[in-house]
Write an enzyme that holds these catalytic residues in place. Structure first.
Site, PDB file in Angstrom:
ATOM      1  N   ILE A   1      -1.713   0.503 -10.425  1.00 33.97           N
ATOM      2  CA  ILE A   1      -2.409   1.522  -9.632  1.00 33.97           C
ATOM      3  C   ILE A   1      -3.553   0.886  -8.836  1.00 33.97           C
ATOM      4  O   ILE A   1      -4.299   0.072  -9.367  1.00 33.97           O
ATOM      5  CB  ILE A   1      -2.957   2.632 -10.574  1.00 33.97           C
ATOM      6  N   GLU A   2      -3.656   1.258  -7.577  1.00 35.14           N
ATOM      7  CA  GLU A   2      -4.701   0.663  -6.745  1.00 35.14           C
ATOM      8  C   GLU A   2      -5.533   1.708  -6.006  1.00 35.14           C
ATOM      9  O   GLU A   2      -6.272   1.380  -5.083  1.00 35.14           O
ATOM     10  CB  GLU A   2      -4.069  -0.327  -5.750  1.00 35.14           C
TER      11      GLU A   2
END
Ligand SMILES: *[C@@H]1O[C@H](CO)[C@@H](O)[C@H](O)[C@H]1NC(C)=O
Ligand SMILES: *[C@@H]1O[C@H](CO)[C@@H](O)[C@H](O)[C@H]1NC(C)=O
Ligand SMILES: *[C@@H]1O[C@H](CO)[C@@H](O)[C@H](O)[C@H]1NC(C)=O
Length: 326
Positions: A153-154
């Site tokens: 996840i970014e």
């Protein structure tokens, strides 16, 4: 300070190693695959003999009502029969194949707004990636059951992650024990997957800790990496509630990337760390650039980055001595 191989050739050793994932081993090699430009098939990487886990990337769209993926040149969807056949090939070799959610936020749209959303997303993933899921739902990998899920996840949105992973464990329990992982970056504390990493009920299996892209803690920064290791070691031993969670030192395999480091350097930095209780192996971003990266930093012997890492983990280089120590 040249290194001299005590064993007559290093290359002979490469072909004898047989890869297969073992949760308790400290020499697993994981590669991300799916986004490489002109990438080879998944099966190609499983048949090499030096890969233990492949993390297919990415499910780049995910919310309570929609799941979408991008596997580069390997599938144009909605069904991916070539990948499905290759997953079977990999699994028959003892190699685990999991599926990563997330990636570059500019190339997708993922994230939930609540626990209920997370659970709805888990149900959709089950329906798509288990043959026992809702038969009306298109199954990209046909009758294959995926081995796990990863969170890369970014976008700093952790909502629903714990609920999703708990629900995935429950749904897949009749088929298999999923391998659940997360892929944080090295600055501490992490702000994309911290909650799921520490959660007592999820009991995450693996953490692919990215020691690249951040100048302060990356592998190319000797002191920064050493300090970061101490922080994360404390996290792994004293902070997380995931009792058997293993860390894979995850590296940038592309030679042209500023954070890339040669095999000899990695070997030096990991000395004394691979025996830590939580160490489980090395992860690479990604399979394509890793095989394209020719490394000669160990005694001038030419090997690609995946081979280099597998040999490192297998202790091959500890049988090398420095010339000035002879
Ligand atoms: C879920 O994502 C799809 C595709 O991006 C979008 O069209 C839809 O509006 C989203 N639904 C919700 C509830 O956010
Ligand atoms: C974990 O906590 C104990 C007790 O405070 C401490 O001695 C140990 O050094 C910590 N582990 C790490 C890796 O920092
Ligand atoms: C490996 O990388 C280190 C750190 O960048 C460098 O000092 C060393 O010269 C490299 N070794 C070889 C053989 O290229």
């Amino acid at each position: 300070m040249q290194l001299i191989p005590i064993l007559s050739t290093l290359t002979l050793l490469f072909s004898t190693s047989l890869a297969a994932y073992d949760a308790n081993s400290k020499n697993n090699v994981a590669v991300y695959w799916g986004q490489g430009s002109n990438q080879e098939s998944l099966g190609y990487y499983c048949e090499r003999g030096d890969v233990d886990i492949v993390v297919i990337s990415f499910i780049n769209y995910l919310n309570s009502t929609y799941v979408g993926f991008n596997f580069g040149n390997a599938c144009w969807g909605p069904e991916c029969p070539l990948i499905a056949a290759d997953i079977k090939k990999c699994q028959a070799l003892g190699i685990k194949v999991s599926l990563s959610i997330g990636g570059d936020e500019r190339l997708g749209d993922y994230g939930c707004t609540s626990d209920a959303d997370g659970e709805a997303a888990a149900q959709m993933l089950y329906d798509m990636f288990s043959p026992n899921g809702n038969p009306k739902v298109t199954k990209p990998f046909g009758d294959v059951t995926i081995d796990g899920f990863d969170l890369d996840i970014e976008n700093f949105n952790q909502k629903g992650q714990i609920a999703m992973f708990k629900k995935l464990r429950k749904l897949f329990a009749k088929e298999k024990t999923l391998i659940l992982s997360a892929c944080p970056q090295c600055p501490y504390p992490d702000s994309n997957v911290n909650d799921v990493m520490v959660d007592e009920e999820v009991q995450l299996d693996l953490v692919f800790m990215q020691f690249y892209s951040n100048a302060g803690c990356s592998m190319n920064n000797k002191d920064g990496f050493a300090n970061s290791w101490k922080t994360w070691a404390n996290f792994m031993e004293n902070v997380t509630n995931s009792k058997d969670m293993k860390m894979y030192v995850t590296l940038q395999a592309s030679k042209s990337n500023e954070y890339h480091t040669n095999v000899s350097w990695v070997n030096e930095q990991l000395k004394g760390k691979m025996s830590d209780s939580f160490f489980g192996g090395i992860g690479l971003w990604d399979a394509t650039v890793a095989t394209e990266c020719t490394d000669t930093s160990i005694s001038g012997v030419s090997q690609n980055y995946i081979q280099g890492m597998k040999n490192l983990l297998s202790g091959v280089y500890s049988s090398l001595v420095k010339r000035d120590e002879l």
